[in-house]
Design a protein around this motif. Structure first.
Motif, PDB file in Angstrom:
ATOM      1  N   HIS A  42       0.950  -1.085  -0.024  1.00 38.83           N
ATOM      2  CA  HIS A  42      -0.159  -0.025  -0.058  1.00 38.83           C
ATOM      3  C   HIS A  42       0.942   1.224  -0.146  1.00 38.83           C
ATOM      4  CE1 HIS A  42      -2.852   2.810   1.492  1.00 38.83           C
ATOM      5  NE2 HIS A  42      -3.997   2.167   1.066  1.00 38.83           N
ATOM      6  N   PRO A  43       0.625   2.386  -0.836  1.00 38.15           N
ATOM      7  CA  PRO A  43       1.482   3.697  -0.979  1.00 38.15           C
ATOM      8  C   PRO A  43       1.625   4.228   0.407  1.00 38.15           C
ATOM      9  CG  PRO A  43      -0.344   3.591  -2.711  1.00 38.15           C
ATOM     10  CD  PRO A  43      -0.491   2.429  -1.771  1.00 38.15           C
ATOM     11  N   LEU A  44       0.740   4.100   1.383  1.00 38.55           N
ATOM     12  CA  LEU A  44       1.117   4.708   2.636  1.00 38.55           C
ATOM     13  C   LEU A  44       1.968   3.792   3.548  1.00 38.55           C
ATOM     14  CD1 LEU A  44      -0.106   7.225   3.968  1.00 38.55           C
ATOM     15  CD2 LEU A  44      -1.601   6.125   4.793  1.00 38.55           C
ATOM     16  N   LEU A  45       1.748   2.583   3.502  1.00 37.95           N
ATOM     17  CA  LEU A  45       2.809   1.722   3.947  1.00 37.95           C
ATOM     18  C   LEU A  45       4.149   1.864   3.454  1.00 37.95           C
ATOM     19  CD1 LEU A  45       0.643  -1.434   4.947  1.00 37.95           C
ATOM     20  CD2 LEU A  45       1.171   0.541   6.355  1.00 37.95           C
ATOM     21  N   GLN A  46       4.237   1.881   2.206  1.00 33.26           N
ATOM     22  CA  GLN A  46       5.613   2.313   1.647  1.00 33.26           C
ATOM     23  C   GLN A  46       6.205   3.433   2.037  1.00 33.26           C
ATOM     24  OE1 GLN A  46       7.312  -0.061  -0.451  1.00 33.26           O
ATOM     25  NE2 GLN A  46       5.744  -1.452   0.376  1.00 33.26           N
ATOM     26  N   ARG A  47       5.757   4.437   2.088  1.00 32.52           N
ATOM     27  CA  ARG A  47       5.913   5.491   2.495  1.00 32.52           C
ATOM     28  C   ARG A  47       6.438   5.655   3.995  1.00 32.52           C
ATOM     29  NH1 ARG A  47       2.556  10.929   2.426  1.00 32.52           N
ATOM     30  NH2 ARG A  47       4.340  11.592   3.760  1.00 32.52           N
TER      31      ARG A  47
ATOM     32  N   GLU B 104      10.199   6.421   4.862  1.00 32.47           N
ATOM     33  CA  GLU B 104      10.546   7.719   5.643  1.00 32.47           C
ATOM     34  C   GLU B 104      10.571   7.640   7.029  1.00 32.47           C
ATOM     35  OE1 GLU B 104       7.543  10.787   4.367  1.00 32.47           O
ATOM     36  OE2 GLU B 104       7.455   9.821   2.349  1.00 32.47           O
ATOM     37  N   ALA B 105       9.750   6.531   7.700  1.00 31.14           N
ATOM     38  CA  ALA B 105       9.871   6.405   9.112  1.00 31.14           C
ATOM     39  C   ALA B 105      10.140   4.641   9.279  1.00 31.14           C
ATOM     40  CB  ALA B 105       8.523   6.812   9.846  1.00 31.14           C
ATOM     41  N   PRO B 106      11.304   4.248   9.109  1.00 42.31           N
ATOM     42  CA  PRO B 106      11.505   2.793   9.182  1.00 42.31           C
ATOM     43  C   PRO B 106      11.116   2.301  10.682  1.00 42.31           C
ATOM     44  CG  PRO B 106      13.689   4.011   8.805  1.00 42.31           C
ATOM     45  CD  PRO B 106      12.474   4.934   8.696  1.00 42.31           C
ATOM     46  N   GLY B 107      11.614   3.050  11.594  1.00 40.02           N
ATOM     47  CA  GLY B 107      11.547   2.654  12.933  1.00 40.02           C
ATOM     48  C   GLY B 107      10.018   2.398  13.144  1.00 40.02           C
ATOM     49  N   THR B 108       9.223   3.474  12.679  1.00 39.59           N
ATOM     50  CA  THR B 108       7.770   3.275  13.167  1.00 39.59           C
ATOM     51  C   THR B 108       7.136   2.380  12.530  1.00 39.59           C
ATOM     52  OG1 THR B 108       7.675   5.626  13.417  1.00 39.59           O
ATOM     53  CG2 THR B 108       5.691   4.464  12.845  1.00 39.59           C
ATOM     54  N   TYR B 109       7.567   2.105  11.103  1.00 43.73           N
ATOM     55  CA  TYR B 109       7.203   0.827  10.035  1.00 43.73           C
ATOM     56  C   TYR B 109       7.440  -0.416  11.085  1.00 43.73           C
ATOM     57  CZ  TYR B 109       6.925  -2.193   6.145  1.00 43.73           C
ATOM     58  OH  TYR B 109       6.542  -3.361   5.365  1.00 43.73           O
ATOM     59  N   HIS B 110       8.870  -0.731  11.617  1.00 37.48           N
ATOM     60  CA  HIS B 110       8.985  -1.812  12.299  1.00 37.48           C
ATOM     61  C   HIS B 110       8.113  -2.118  13.212  1.00 37.48           C
ATOM     62  CE1 HIS B 110      11.442  -4.667  14.820  1.00 37.48           C
ATOM     63  NE2 HIS B 110      11.365  -5.146  13.712  1.00 37.48           N
TER      64      HIS B 110
END
Length: 792
Positions: A530-535, A539-545
């Motif tokens: 999803h585009p938002l998850l890719q962003r 842009e915020a890899p720590g938050t993504y993890h």
């Protein structure tokens, strides 16, 4: 002291909130009850507008289950006598034959050419007989007339050519007008078409009127040739001597069958004859046995039963009709009470959700309107009898939609309501009721794990199997014929497939109108491309993890207590998308970076941290995420405290007071350091809030042993309970205990250590160490976070 005053104020406000919640819960759910009442009233309107067929459960060929005796005098068409008279009328219509004169005109034209040639040769050559014969022979060969020139010349003496031509023309016209057929056709009566000995001739050259003649008056080819020869001789008798053999040789090629059977005209005449016969109406007296138990039912018996029922209905007084309507309304109201009680037993929170109750009522009305339409059509068209239309009722459509849009418990209750209402509307009784409830249960059970649109067709096949099972069961019980049973099974299969197709069409519409997010949509959103998850990953890899870890943690807990694990997982993916606006202000994204909070006041830092909720809602609206994800963004922190900056603000204030430096004279207000909320309002949102806090706090463990993880989980869960953050999410004590166990188990496996591998003699000479993802050695120094772990 200001701090105790703040705590006291917070305690009073918390008491007011809990008291307000108790008052809100004690209020009766008026709006959901109003929607339910509207649904009940709508079904009553359908009952008054119905025009169902009496004795619709009986079919021709079926053995009558009861004996019915007429109680009133009524008139009924005598189907047997009417059909007999119509059959006689159709049988008396003679077959229509078209009399074809086109070949005759062609033959007469050939004959005129020969006579004109003979006349012209005689005029030109005078008494030169050989020249005339030679010229005539050439003409006869050209026209393929097999007669000697001398014989033809004797047939038409000089000066008498026109008389002979007229005589032959009149004879041929008379014979052809009577009709010519082959000998075989005449002897067989046109192969049985004219069994009664008469036919209707349609002479298109003469007029469009039909002429009925006996088959004996029609010529066969030999008799037609003899008649043409005799008629020709009679026409020119006394004026010229004509050799019979010569005349027969001349006319024989021009005598051929000229009648062609017209099937369309014959069918039209017979249909008109059928329509001209008026139905025979007989009077049935009271006490007449209409059908006897155990005897096969005919179409005439069914017509008598239905006329008798209609006559009884017309004789009802207004008071009797009113009492019947009151009884139907009472039965429906009792069913509505039963359904409400079942919802209160299985899904009590659903009765307080007016939007979902309205959704259930709308779904039920859509299905019942389809039932009403099929009942209306089946009473007026012959190709859809009532006993077949019952198996086309989309009774499983409502439970299927309710299972996908809400849950299986609500779908089962809705199936009970739909089945009872459809049985009353259609007059189908026990067959419609039982088949409807069976297909509803099958739809509710088989659609529970539908996460892809393609699987809805599999549910449709299960519904078709339930319909076929119901048709076979009642067909055997009521001793229906094999043909009727096969048609009912075919209708059940069509019903199942059509139900799946209609569900695919209606699901997006109901999702849009009622802001409902189905598991199908959630599964589409769970795609991490999803585009938002890719962003978020870029842009915020720590938050993504962090979001991925929260998703795993929360989904396992939801699975443990029977909540919607897919919903929790997808909400966890998107719950922190607001951090994309200022990712560097959150600890998981500031590794090896300058801490921007060092340059801000605690109040400003808390404001920045809390703003990720508002920014997340903005992004959710921009990317058109469903409402349930908005709820996750708003509720995953509830109204919890941003403890780190609250404690820092208090320490700064105490330092200012102890050093004697002037301040603004106000105490630190805890409300300035709380998230805006609201608190989690569902089990899934409560699990997400706990998982978010536990995962964030677990990053601060230096040595994540099993005991430390257990203590951490217990502290965070207890803190949220004491703060009232789980007061509105319907999690029971048992649920919370199972969530604790799931968190502890999952975190223990997520934060596992590694075995120290032996040192490679040819590789790195540094000693191997045992690390874990949560140790300080593997992370940068802790920075301010929005996590609310104890002690922060």
């Amino acid at each position: 002291m200001p701090a105790p005053v703040s705590r006291s104020r917070t305690g009073h406000s918390r008491k007011r909130e809990s008291g307000g919640r108790r008052q809100a819960r004690s209020k009766p759910p008026l709006l959901p009850l109003l929607w339910a009442f509207c649904g009940w009233a709508a079904v009553l309107v359908m009952l008054q507008a119905r025009r169902n067929v009496p004795y619709a459960h009986l079919t021709p060929g079926q053995r009558s289950p009861i004996t019915v005796v007429s109680s009133v005098e009524f008139k009924c068409p005598d189907t047997a006598r009417t059909e007999l008279l119509r059959h006689e009328a159709a049988r008396n219509v003679p077959p229509v034959f078209i009399l074809d004169r086109v070949p005759l005109q062609r033959h007469l034209g050939t004959l005129e050419k020969v006579f004109r040639r003979l006349k012209s040769l005689r005029t030109r050559n005078g008494r030169n007989r050989k020249a005339v014969e030679k010229g005539l022979a050439d003409m006869l060969d050209l026209l393929e007339i097999h007669i000697q020139p001398g014989d033809f010349m004797r047939l038409a003496p000089p000066g008498r050519e026109d008389d002979v031509l007229a005589a032959i023309r009149a004879a041929l016209d008379k014979v052809w007008s009577a009709g010519i057929v082959t000998t075989t056709e005449k002897e067989s009566g046109f192969r049985g078409l004219a069994a009664d000995g008469g036919i209707a001739l349609h002479d298109t050259a003469a007029s469009n009127a039909l002429k009925v003649v006996a088959v004996t008056n029609v010529y066969d080819v030999p008799s037609a040739l003899a008649a043409a020869v005799n008629e020709t001789r009679r026409n020119i008798s006394g004026r010229a001597r004509i050799a019979t053999d010569t005349l027969q040789t001349l006319l024989e090629p021009w005598i051929e069958p000229n009648l062609r059977y017209d099937a369309a005209a014959t069918e039209t005449m017979r249909r008109r004859a059928l329509e001209s016969v008026q139905p025979v109406v007989s009077t049935i007296l009271p006490g007449t046995t209409l059908v006897e138990a155990g005897r096969p039912i005919t179409a005439g018996d069914l017509e008598k039963l239905r006329r008798h029922a209609r006559r009884l209905r017309t004789l009802q007084t207004p008071s009797e009709r009113a009492l019947k309507s009151i009884g139907q309304a009472s039965v429906l109201f009792l069913v509505l009470i039963i359904c409400t009680a079942l919802l209160q037993l299985w899904r009590p929170q659903l009765l307080r959700d007016s939007r979902r109750i309205l959704l259930l009522m709308v779904i039920s009305l859509v299905c019942l309107l389809a039932v009403q339409g099929l009942v209306h059509i089946s009473g007026r068209v012959a190709w859809l009898p009532p006993f077949l239309s019952w198996h086309l009722f989309p009774l499983a459509l409502a439970p299927l939609l309710a299972t996908i849009l809400i849950d299986s418990a609500a779908a089962s209750v809705l199936g009970i309501w739909i089945s009872f209402a459809a049985a009353l509307i259609s007059g189908g009784g026990l067959a419609v009721l039982v088949t409807g409830m069976l297909s509803s249960v099958v739809a509710a059970h088989s659609a529970r794990e539908v996460h892809r649109r393609s699987r809805i067709f599999r549910v449709g096949l299960w519904i078709a199997a339930a319909q076929v099972l119901g048709a076979v069961a009642f067909g055997l019980m009521e001793q229906r014929t094999a043909v009727v049973l096969l048609w009912q099974c075919a209708a059940g299969i069509v019903n199942g497939v059509a139900t799946a197709f209609l569900a695919l069409l209606l699901i997006p519409l109901f999702e849009l109108l009622f802001r409902v997010t189905t598991d199908i949509t959630l599964l589409e959103l769970s795609d991490i491309s999803h585009p938002l998850l890719q962003r978020l990953a870029m842009e915020a890899p720590g938050t993504y993890h962090h979001s991925l870890m929260v998703a795993n943690l929360a989904a396992a807990a939801a699975q443990r207590i029977g909540a919607n694990a897919l919903l929790v997982r997808v909400c966890a993916y998107f719950h922190d998308i607001g951090k994309l606006t200022k990712p560097e202000f959150f600890s998981e994204n500031m590794q090896l970076r300058h801490n921007p909070h060092d340059d801000l006041s605690p109040n400003m830092s808390a404001l920045v941290i809390a703003s990720h909720v508002k920014e997340g809602l903005t992004l959710a609206a921009r990317y058109k995420l469903p409402r349930v994800i908005w709820d996750a963004i708003e509720q995953h922190h509830g109204t919890s405290m941003i403890s780190f900056f609250y404690q820092r603000a208090r320490q700064r204030r105490e330092a200012e007071e102890s050093s004697g430096r002037p301040g603004n004279g106000s105490s630190v207000d805890p409300q300035d350091f709380r998230y805006p909320g609201p608190k989690p309002a569902s089990r899934e949102m409560g699990i997400l809030a706990l998982a978010d806090a536990v995962e964030a706090a677990s990053r601060s463990l230096d040595k994540p042993t099993a005991s430390r993880i257990e203590n951490l989980v217990n502290e965070i869960v207890n803190a949220r309970l004491l703060d009232g953050q789980l007061a509105t999410c319907d999690l029971t004590i048992r649920d919370i205990a199972q969530i604790r166990e799931s968190f502890i188990f999952t975190l223990t496996n997520m934060l596992h250590g590694r075995i120290a591998y032996p040192q490679d003699e040819n590789g790195d000479k540094r000693p191997a160490t045992k690390t874990s993802p949560g140790t300080p050695e593997s992370r940068a120094p802790a920075a301010p976070s929005d996590a609310t772990a104890p002690g922060t």
